[in-house]
Each structure stands twice: as structure tokens, then as C-alpha cells.
Scaffold this motif. Sequence first.
Motif, short mmCIF file in Angstrom:
data_model
loop_
_atom_site.label_atom_id
_atom_site.label_comp_id
_atom_site.label_asym_id
_atom_site.label_seq_id
_atom_site.Cartn_x
_atom_site.Cartn_y
_atom_site.Cartn_z
N ILE A 1 70.76 -33.93 -22.36
CA ILE A 1 68.84 -33.90 -21.82
C ILE A 1 68.57 -32.78 -21.25
CG2 ILE A 1 67.32 -35.61 -20.69
CD1 ILE A 1 68.86 -37.14 -22.65
N THR A 2 67.74 -32.20 -22.05
CA THR A 2 67.07 -30.93 -21.26
C THR A 2 65.60 -31.43 -20.33
OG1 THR A 2 65.33 -30.47 -23.12
CG2 THR A 2 67.75 -29.57 -23.13
N GLY A 3 65.32 -30.74 -19.35
CA GLY A 3 64.57 -31.08 -18.55
C GLY A 3 64.94 -32.57 -17.83
N ALA A 4 66.20 -32.34 -17.61
CA ALA A 4 66.61 -33.77 -16.80
C ALA A 4 66.02 -33.92 -15.48
CB ALA A 4 68.25 -33.42 -16.95
N GLY A 5 65.45 -33.01 -14.65
CA GLY A 5 64.91 -33.44 -13.73
C GLY A 5 63.44 -33.50 -13.51
N GLY A 6 62.90 -33.55 -14.72
CA GLY A 6 61.47 -34.01 -14.91
C GLY A 6 61.11 -35.61 -15.10
N PHE A 7 60.11 -36.08 -15.17
CA PHE A 7 59.70 -37.38 -15.27
C PHE A 7 60.40 -37.98 -16.44
CE2 PHE A 7 56.50 -40.17 -17.19
CZ PHE A 7 56.69 -41.32 -16.09
N ILE A 8 60.13 -37.78 -17.64
CA ILE A 8 60.90 -38.34 -18.67
C ILE A 8 62.40 -38.19 -18.74
CG2 ILE A 8 61.06 -38.77 -21.20
CD1 ILE A 8 57.90 -37.97 -21.33
N GLY A 9 62.76 -36.88 -18.67
CA GLY A 9 64.40 -36.41 -18.39
C GLY A 9 64.98 -37.40 -17.46
N SER A 10 64.49 -37.50 -16.45
CA SER A 10 65.45 -38.12 -15.23
C SER A 10 65.51 -39.65 -15.67
CB SER A 10 64.75 -38.07 -14.03
OG SER A 10 63.47 -38.50 -13.93
N HIS A 11 64.51 -40.27 -16.14
CA HIS A 11 64.58 -41.61 -16.30
C HIS A 11 65.32 -41.82 -17.64
CE1 HIS A 11 61.01 -42.11 -13.95
NE2 HIS A 11 61.56 -43.24 -13.82
N LEU A 12 65.24 -40.90 -18.91
CA LEU A 12 66.13 -41.09 -20.03
C LEU A 12 67.71 -40.99 -19.69
CD1 LEU A 12 65.85 -41.57 -22.97
CD2 LEU A 12 65.69 -39.12 -23.28
N ILE A 13 67.96 -40.00 -18.91
CA ILE A 13 69.42 -39.95 -18.59
C ILE A 13 69.87 -40.88 -17.76
CG2 ILE A 13 69.53 -38.65 -16.20
CD1 ILE A 13 71.22 -36.46 -17.58
N CYS A 14 69.40 -41.63 -17.23
CA CYS A 14 69.82 -43.26 -16.50
C CYS A 14 69.84 -44.02 -17.51
CB CYS A 14 68.80 -43.54 -15.50
SG CYS A 14 68.64 -42.18 -13.95
N LYS A 15 69.17 -44.22 -18.62
CA LYS A 15 69.33 -45.00 -19.56
C LYS A 15 70.53 -44.88 -20.52
CE LYS A 15 67.62 -48.07 -22.64
NZ LYS A 15 67.17 -49.41 -22.43
N ALA B 1 67.31 -26.28 -9.26
CA ALA B 1 68.58 -26.84 -8.87
C ALA B 1 68.30 -28.33 -8.42
CB ALA B 1 69.03 -25.89 -7.47
N LEU B 2 69.28 -29.06 -8.69
CA LEU B 2 69.28 -30.31 -8.39
C LEU B 2 70.61 -30.72 -7.41
CD1 LEU B 2 68.00 -32.30 -11.54
CD2 LEU B 2 66.70 -31.70 -9.56
N ALA B 3 70.12 -31.40 -6.47
CA ALA B 3 71.46 -31.74 -5.50
C ALA B 3 71.88 -33.34 -5.69
CB ALA B 3 71.17 -31.44 -4.18
N ASP B 4 73.12 -33.55 -5.59
CA ASP B 4 73.61 -34.99 -5.62
C ASP B 4 73.10 -35.86 -6.78
OD1 ASP B 4 74.79 -34.49 -3.12
OD2 ASP B 4 72.88 -34.96 -2.33
N THR B 5 73.42 -35.32 -8.19
CA THR B 5 72.90 -35.95 -9.08
C THR B 5 74.14 -36.62 -9.46
OG1 THR B 5 73.89 -34.21 -10.68
CG2 THR B 5 71.65 -34.08 -10.16
N LEU B 6 73.95 -37.77 -10.41
CA LEU B 6 74.94 -38.65 -10.75
C LEU B 6 75.62 -38.48 -12.10
CD1 LEU B 6 73.33 -42.27 -9.41
CD2 LEU B 6 75.09 -40.80 -8.35
N PHE B 7 75.25 -37.02 -12.47
CA PHE B 7 75.42 -37.01 -13.99
C PHE B 7 75.55 -35.40 -14.10
CE2 PHE B 7 71.03 -36.92 -13.47
CZ PHE B 7 70.49 -35.67 -13.97
#
Length: 302
Positions: free
Chosen positions: A5-19, A34-40
Motif C-alpha cells: 500500500i503506497t501512501g500508507a500513512g494517509g487517510f485511505i491507505g491507513s484504513h486499507l492496510i488495516c483491512k 516517517a511513521l512510528a510504532d506501526t503494526l505493519f
Amino acid sequence: MRVLITGAGGFIGSHLICKFQEKGFICEGWGRQALADTLFSYKQINLCNRESVEISLGQFEPDIIVHCAGNADVGSSVLLPEADFDSNVAGTHNLLFSMQKQKLQKKRFVFLSSAAVYGNPEVLPVREDAGKKPLSPYALHKQMCEDICFYFMKNFDFDIKIARIFSAYGGGLRKQIFWDMANKARYFQKLEMFGSGTDTRDFIHIDDLVEILYLICIQQFEESVLNIANGRGVAIKQVAELFAEKYGLGRNKVWFTGKVKMENPVKWEADISKIMALGYRQKVSLEEGIHKYVNWVLQLKE
């Protein structure tokens, strides 16, 4: 299966990667920040750096790529069109050429486009084969990205699906009309809005949006372009009054200036027969979705 998922820190990307994680997929997210403490698994990657994109694709070898990255703000594209071009067109160009170099053309690639490419449709509901008449640099650049996708489909037999998203909203969205209303409600206790209020949009909540994107990723079908919406044009006045009511302001706290932004379309309503054929059914009503969004806004800290 492995999903990028590109744009994984964005609005849609963050929800989609959880799905996808909920469904048991191996996920990797890419983003500029940079994103800290991601679950992926997450990589900070600038898509304008083609070498970095190509190397990272080869390392992960995804089965599905969902390209959520790119600027999604019409207003900023008007002010900074060069930056919007780099974010959308250059990034998409580099990603697809890197896929070709890594021989990933048979992997499912889903590009998140926008209903903005239609401009002001002549006929409603607008079908995917309607003419494209972009009104903003953002819409123009999305059209250019689509053209790049079609180039790879035609010449290199890429497996690409283009999702033209209409008016998406939900918790986590910090821009566009609902965020604007949230800030006005919070700081001014009233909603002074552009336009007449008669303009219409076809809204889709993020929960429904990620559901249809998931179906597009995993199902086999022929269509290349799909409208992502609920097939209902709703007047901005109705939406603003509903938002004000849910926020606790009252509908009498909403009014419209009559000033029109030329880059904004007048009326949108999508033909959604293609996503209905894939099994999509709306689960989150507009009233419920706005209620959820208001609750999210009210929980935010200063």
C-alpha cells in the motif's frame, strides 16, 4: 499473499492496510513521512526516487499493489501545481516503470483516481465512459496518471484497475469539506460555506470505501475503470445542516456565501452498476457516517 500500500500513512491507505491485515495478508506500507510504532512493515520512500522504488519493489515482491499515495487536495494543487504533479504524476510514472523492470506486470495494480477527472458531467448519473473535463491541476494530473495506466495496460498487458473515488469521508480525514466544517464549528460555532448549497456530491464513508477497494483487489473481472460512490447525489446544504445538527449547533447556524470556486464541480452522482456487480452494498448511511465523523472530531485534542 503480499500486499503493498503506497501512501500508507494517509487517510485511505491507513484504513486499507488495516483491512488487509484483518484478512490475513502480509502487508507493507510506503510513505513519504516517517511513521512510528506501526503494526505493519513500513518504509519511508519518496516515489520520485525511481531507484529506491525499484529496489524496494524487488525486495518485497508484492502480489497486489494499491497506489494510494499522492496529493488529494484540489486547493493546494491550484496554489502549487508543480508539487501536485510530482506527487501524483511522477510518482505513478516511477512506480509503474519500476514494476515493469521487476517483471510485476501480472500483479494486480489498483490506482486510486478521482471523480474530479469528470469535471462537470453533462449527464447524471455519470458513467465511467463519460468524457473527462478536469477543472483543476489535481484533476488534470489524475487524468494524466490514468493515461499512464492505460499505456501500460495496452502495451505491456498490465493488470490495472482504476478506482475513481467520489467524495470519501470518515474518521482520520483532516482536509476537504468535513474537516472545514469541523474547524468552523469548533472555532466559530457556525458554518459559513462557499457556494449556494445546491451543489451535490456522492458521498462514501471510509468503511464502505475500503470494502469495495478490497473487492477490486481480490476479484477477477474485466472492467478497468470503476466509479467508487453510493449512486446518490446529496446537496451540500443538506450535508452541512446534518453536520451542524450532529455537532450540536443547530441547522440555523449554516449559511452560504454564494461565492463559487471555479475548480469545484457543480453536481456529482455516480453510476455504480460496476461495483454493485462485484457485490458492493452500502453499509454506512450518510447520517451514520457524519455522526461517526463528528464523534471522532470531538475526541481530538487541542
